[in-house]
Design a protein around this motif. Structure first.
Motif, PDB file in Angstrom:
ATOM      1  N   GLU A   1       7.328  -2.654  -7.919  1.00  0.00           N
ATOM      2  CA  GLU A   1       8.351  -1.984  -8.716  1.00  0.00           C
ATOM      3  C   GLU A   1       8.263  -0.466  -8.584  1.00  0.00           C
ATOM      4  O   GLU A   1       9.278   0.238  -8.622  1.00  0.00           O
ATOM      5  CB  GLU A   1       8.203  -2.415 -10.173  1.00  0.00           C
ATOM      6  N   HIS A   2       7.031   0.041  -8.436  1.00  0.00           N
ATOM      7  CA  HIS A   2       6.827   1.487  -8.368  1.00  0.00           C
ATOM      8  C   HIS A   2       6.550   1.970  -6.940  1.00  0.00           C
ATOM      9  O   HIS A   2       6.073   3.084  -6.736  1.00  0.00           O
ATOM     10  CB  HIS A   2       5.680   1.889  -9.303  1.00  0.00           C
ATOM     11  N   HIS A   3       6.820   1.121  -5.966  1.00  0.00           N
ATOM     12  CA  HIS A   3       6.770   1.495  -4.542  1.00  0.00           C
ATOM     13  C   HIS A   3       5.379   1.946  -4.096  1.00  0.00           C
ATOM     14  O   HIS A   3       5.245   2.860  -3.272  1.00  0.00           O
ATOM     15  CB  HIS A   3       7.799   2.582  -4.223  1.00  0.00           C
ATOM     16  N   VAL A   4       4.349   1.262  -4.619  1.00  0.00           N
ATOM     17  CA  VAL A   4       2.982   1.513  -4.155  1.00  0.00           C
ATOM     18  C   VAL A   4       2.673   0.462  -3.091  1.00  0.00           C
ATOM     19  O   VAL A   4       2.604  -0.731  -3.395  1.00  0.00           O
ATOM     20  CB  VAL A   4       1.962   1.434  -5.302  1.00  0.00           C
ATOM     21  N   PRO A   5       2.502   0.849  -1.838  1.00  0.00           N
ATOM     22  CA  PRO A   5       2.332  -0.139  -0.771  1.00  0.00           C
ATOM     23  C   PRO A   5       0.937  -0.766  -0.770  1.00  0.00           C
ATOM     24  O   PRO A   5      -0.033  -0.163  -1.197  1.00  0.00           O
ATOM     25  CB  PRO A   5       2.552   0.687   0.495  1.00  0.00           C
ATOM     26  N   VAL A   6       0.878  -1.986  -0.270  1.00  0.00           N
ATOM     27  CA  VAL A   6      -0.397  -2.669  -0.005  1.00  0.00           C
ATOM     28  C   VAL A   6      -0.436  -2.913   1.498  1.00  0.00           C
ATOM     29  O   VAL A   6       0.298  -3.752   2.028  1.00  0.00           O
ATOM     30  CB  VAL A   6      -0.506  -3.992  -0.783  1.00  0.00           C
ATOM     31  N   ASP A   7      -1.283  -2.186   2.197  1.00  0.00           N
ATOM     32  CA  ASP A   7      -1.366  -2.292   3.653  1.00  0.00           C
ATOM     33  C   ASP A   7      -2.404  -3.304   4.104  1.00  0.00           C
ATOM     34  O   ASP A   7      -2.333  -3.832   5.221  1.00  0.00           O
ATOM     35  CB  ASP A   7      -1.714  -0.932   4.260  1.00  0.00           C
ATOM     36  N   ARG A   8      -3.401  -3.549   3.272  1.00  0.00           N
ATOM     37  CA  ARG A   8      -4.454  -4.523   3.562  1.00  0.00           C
ATOM     38  C   ARG A   8      -4.764  -5.240   2.249  1.00  0.00           C
ATOM     39  O   ARG A   8      -4.672  -4.650   1.170  1.00  0.00           O
ATOM     40  CB  ARG A   8      -5.736  -3.851   4.075  1.00  0.00           C
ATOM     41  N   ILE A   9      -5.160  -6.485   2.358  1.00  0.00           N
ATOM     42  CA  ILE A   9      -5.480  -7.222   1.138  1.00  0.00           C
ATOM     43  C   ILE A   9      -6.631  -8.178   1.411  1.00  0.00           C
ATOM     44  O   ILE A   9      -6.724  -8.784   2.486  1.00  0.00           O
ATOM     45  CB  ILE A   9      -4.226  -7.960   0.608  1.00  0.00           C
ATOM     46  N   SER A  10      -7.536  -8.272   0.436  1.00  0.00           N
ATOM     47  CA  SER A  10      -8.642  -9.227   0.527  1.00  0.00           C
ATOM     48  C   SER A  10      -8.771  -9.918  -0.819  1.00  0.00           C
ATOM     49  O   SER A  10      -8.358  -9.380  -1.851  1.00  0.00           O
ATOM     50  CB  SER A  10      -9.957  -8.518   0.895  1.00  0.00           C
ATOM     51  N   GLY A  11      -9.346 -11.100  -0.811  1.00  0.00           N
ATOM     52  CA  GLY A  11      -9.482 -11.824  -2.064  1.00  0.00           C
ATOM     53  C   GLY A  11     -10.494 -12.939  -1.972  1.00  0.00           C
ATOM     54  O   GLY A  11     -10.868 -13.391  -0.883  1.00  0.00           O
ATOM     55  N   THR A  12     -10.921 -13.358  -3.141  1.00  0.00           N
ATOM     56  CA  THR A  12     -11.857 -14.471  -3.253  1.00  0.00           C
ATOM     57  C   THR A  12     -11.343 -15.439  -4.308  1.00  0.00           C
ATOM     58  O   THR A  12     -10.831 -15.017  -5.350  1.00  0.00           O
ATOM     59  CB  THR A  12     -13.252 -13.967  -3.654  1.00  0.00           C
TER      60      THR A  12
END
Length: 729
Positions: free
Chosen positions: A51-62
């Motif tokens: 909504e606030h145009h903050v990009p996610v270029d890489r993502i990791s998770g568990t």
């Protein structure tokens, strides 16, 4: 021509690199923590960032962070993720057992005959299964959501957002970071909570479970493997420990597990540039029914860090470029099926898969169609099937091959099913047995099996049968043996006047065809030797020590949704034949029929009707071979087997209101039941007797059987309070 192709490939490479490495701005990485249902808060954070145009270029998770992150990295929007969280899709993930509709005809028989409290695998040594839940629903969910990302050659750097997830390798006791391969299988390993879901067996033979044990907040992976310049971590804060957190063995183990997770989380948070602490102390890791609230809590967490996040926000034009580049990297669905490979199963199981998928050749590869086609090989419980796609044709842009992995249960077969069967009512005898059933699938080939049953307690009932599958289309033969020893009480005007002893030694053969998991047609011949002697009292009947034979043709239909309380469904069994060469009896025709139909009037109300008919068509047949009525749910206001005759009819109708549901399976929950029963019994020496009664009771339908407590009032002064544990009659 070659020059043109080279230029085109160069342009694609430049576009791909641009999508992976934004310039001139920093590369932003997002690490999502595991936490069961608490992970729904990640959806709110992602929603705020979009909504606030903050990009996610890489993502990791568990664990749950891997599930949410993996779906987002594959192109799912926050709105789509929210729908998955609050809709019904997640409900099917958490199942204690394979749905009744998906198991084979014989496994349905097991569930009706003997709802087991415990199943023990006997393959190597006696052991119970290695997880509370089955993974069929989870596998199906992941495959359906990520069909286009189930390729064996998939590079996670080529996803719309480059992605990593972490599992724990039980073989090496180290983290396993997934960088490539089928995305559903990677997520399946990362979310495999020990003791809740079965471990995942990797291609190298190692066993994998939830990555939270070793790296629950994988910020290190973002820096080391995905080269993020800015690392943002979402930490799911739980409440402080209270006395209730150590109130049971499970609570203590859960708290001890949390201690190890908390340690690696603290180390991970130190590697983040920004930590978003989501305060979720009022929720638990099992609060899946609070999805909407948890998503709002995640959104509020991002809003609370507004200033820190907005420094990475993009202007409108740059944001649209980012969104377009991300969308351009989304994967389409696989192509049509042209090649099939199978591994891990017996030759018979492999052949079954190839037969079942033969009709899918040349058709689009979809998760739902493959799940339906693989249901047959999984139906008897000896295998679970997973699949991935591969490039069958060089140069083909879409995968057109399917590799099916068959995995056997490490604990069996054989399996031993254990469960109770208890019936008690006022002014009456009580019956209690321990039921044991040994099932050895695959003995003599895929689809064949040995099944032995023992019921001990009030009676002794020992039996065995060998089901030999003759053809893949379902034709079979089945030799059978059985020994039954039991006391039989004779009643007159609700008073016990005698006790008989009955012993039957039976041998027979059944042959027919199992057409589907809901339809079987068979012919059965049976010979028995019986003893019918008097122990106490006097009922005027003869002592009988002799033989008898029966021959029947039977059709059985089971279209119910559950083996216990089925909101919708039909069960029908029709048999006709002859009873002959019996001691003290005339040769007689034999007809048996059983029918039940249920219909969900509303989400909480079920209307049911049923009938049972057993008849020698009023021929003269001696008492040990007669039919009985009486007891809970078989004329509930009467004593156990109070009525004995050559012809019996029982009709039932009832309304069940569910006032509490259990999140463990179709039809399971707590019910208030109101019913009516009418039965007629005819015998040559007593003529026709008609009995009617009404019942009111509580019913608890659980994964380990049904508990009933009720009262019944009938005509002729009959009334009972009754209690049952075990089968649904």
């Amino acid at each position: 021509m070659l020059r043109t192709i080279s230029v085109a490939l160069l342009c694609l490479a430049v576009l791909n690199t641009a999508a992976q490495t934004p310039a001139p701005r920093p590369v932003i990485g997002l690490a999502l923590e595991g936490g069961g249902a608490l992970g729904y808060a990640h959806i709110g954070v992602l929603d705020w960032m979009e909504e606030h145009h903050v990009p996610v270029d890489r993502i990791s998770g568990t664990s749950m962070g891997a599930l949410i992150g993996g779906l987002y990295a594959a192109g799912r929007s926050p709105a789509e993720l929210r729908q998955l969280a609050v809709g019904d899709d997640m409900t099917a993930v958490f199942t204690l057992e394979t749905p009744y509709s998906a198991v084979s005809f014989r496994r349905r028989q097991d569930r009706r005959d003997l709802p087991g409290i415990l199943t023990i695998g006997l393959k190597n040594h006696a052991s119970i299964r290695n997880a509370l839940l089955t993974d069929g629903g989870l596998n199906q969910f992941l495959n359906r959501q990520l069909t286009g990302y189930n390729g064996a050659a998939l590079d996670f750097d080529a996803l719309p957002i480059p992605f990593r997830c972490v599992a724990t390798d039980l073989t090496t006791l180290e983290p396993r970071v997934f960088r490539s391969g089928p995305l559903p299988q990677a997520l399946r390993a990362s979310v495999s909570i020990p003791g809740v879901f079965p471990p995942v067996k990797a291609a190298d033979g190692h066993f994998l479970v939830d990555g939270g044990i070793v790296d629950n907040l994988p910020t290190d992976v973002l820096r080391r493997e995905l080269h993020a310049d800015v690392v943002i971590a979402v930490h799911l804060e739980t409440g402080k420990m209270t006395a209730s957190d150590i109130g049971s063995i499970v609570d203590v183990l859960n708290r001890a597990f949390a201690a190890g997770v908390a340690l690696n989380e603290e180390q991970s948070k130190r590697q983040a540039d920004l930590v978003l602490n989501a305060p979720l102390g009022h929720y638990s890791s099992t609060s899946y029914d609070k999805g909407d609230e948890l998503i709002k809590a995640g959104y509020a967490t991002a809003e609370a860090n507004r200033d820190a996040l907005l420094r990475y926000a993009l202007p409108e034009a740059e944001w649209q470029q980012y969104v377009a580049a991300r969308a351009a990297r989304q994967h389409g669905a696989p192509g049509t099926l042209h090649a099939l490979r199978v591994d891990g199963g017996s030759p018979g199981a492999d052949a079954e898969v190839r037969r079942d998928l033969k009709s899918a050749e040349g058709k689009p590869i979809t998760a739902d169609s493959l799940h339906a086609d693989l249901r047959a090989v999984e139906a008897d419980g000896s295998y679970t099937a997973t699949w991935e796609t591969f490039a069958a044709t060089p140069g083909e842009p879409r995968d057109t091959g399917v590799l099916v992995h068959l995995r056997g249960d490490p604990s069996g077969p054989p399996f031993l099913i254990v469960g109770p069967d208890v019936s008690a009512s006022t002014s009456n005898i009580s019956r209690g047995e321990l039921n044991l059933r040994l099932v050895h699938q695959g003995l003599g080939g895929f689809g064949s099996e040995l099944r032995a049953t023992a019921r001990v307690g009030y009676l002794t009932d020992l039996g065995g049968e060998y089901y030999r599958l003759l053809t893949p289309s379902g034709f079979f033969v089945e030799p059978q043996v059985r020994l039954l020893r039991q006391p039989v009480y004779i009643w007159a005007d609700q008073k016990r006047v005698a006790e008989r002893f009955q012993q039957n030694l039976e041998a027979g053969l059944e042959a027919g065809r199992t057409i589907s998991n809901s339809l079987q047609i068979a012919a059965q011949w049976k010979a028995l030797n019986t003893r019918w002697s008097l122990r106490t009292g006097s009922d005027g009947g003869p002592y009988i020590n002799g033989t008898a034979q029966t021959g029947l043709l039977r059709i059985s239909i089971d279209r119910a949704a559950s083996n216990t309380i089925s909101p919708e469904g039909l069960r029908l069994s029709l048999a006709a034949g002859a009873f002959y060469h019996a001691a003290g009896s005339d040769n007689a025709p034999l007809v048996q029929a059983s029918f039940s139909r249920t219909h969900a009037v509303t989400q909480t109300n079920i209307l049911g009707i049923g009938a049972d008919i057993n008849s020698y068509l009023r021929a003269r047949v001696a008492d040990p071979f007669r039919f009985t009525l009486g007891g809970p749910l078989r004329l509930s206001a009467s004593s156990f087997d109070e009525y004995r005759g050559t012809d019996t009819m029982l009709a039932r109708a009832g309304l069940m209101h569910r006032f509490a549901a259990l999140p463990t399976g179709i039809g399971q929950g707590l019910y208030l039941a109101l019913g009516y029963e009418a039965g007629e019994i005819w015998s040559p020496d007593h003529g026709a007797i008609l009995r009617q009664n009404g019942t009111l009771g509580l019913v608890a339908a659980t994964p380990v059987g049904v508990l009933t407590f009720g009262t019944a009032v009938g005509d002729a002064g009959h009334r009972k309070v009754f209690f049952t544990v075990g089968r649904w009659f």
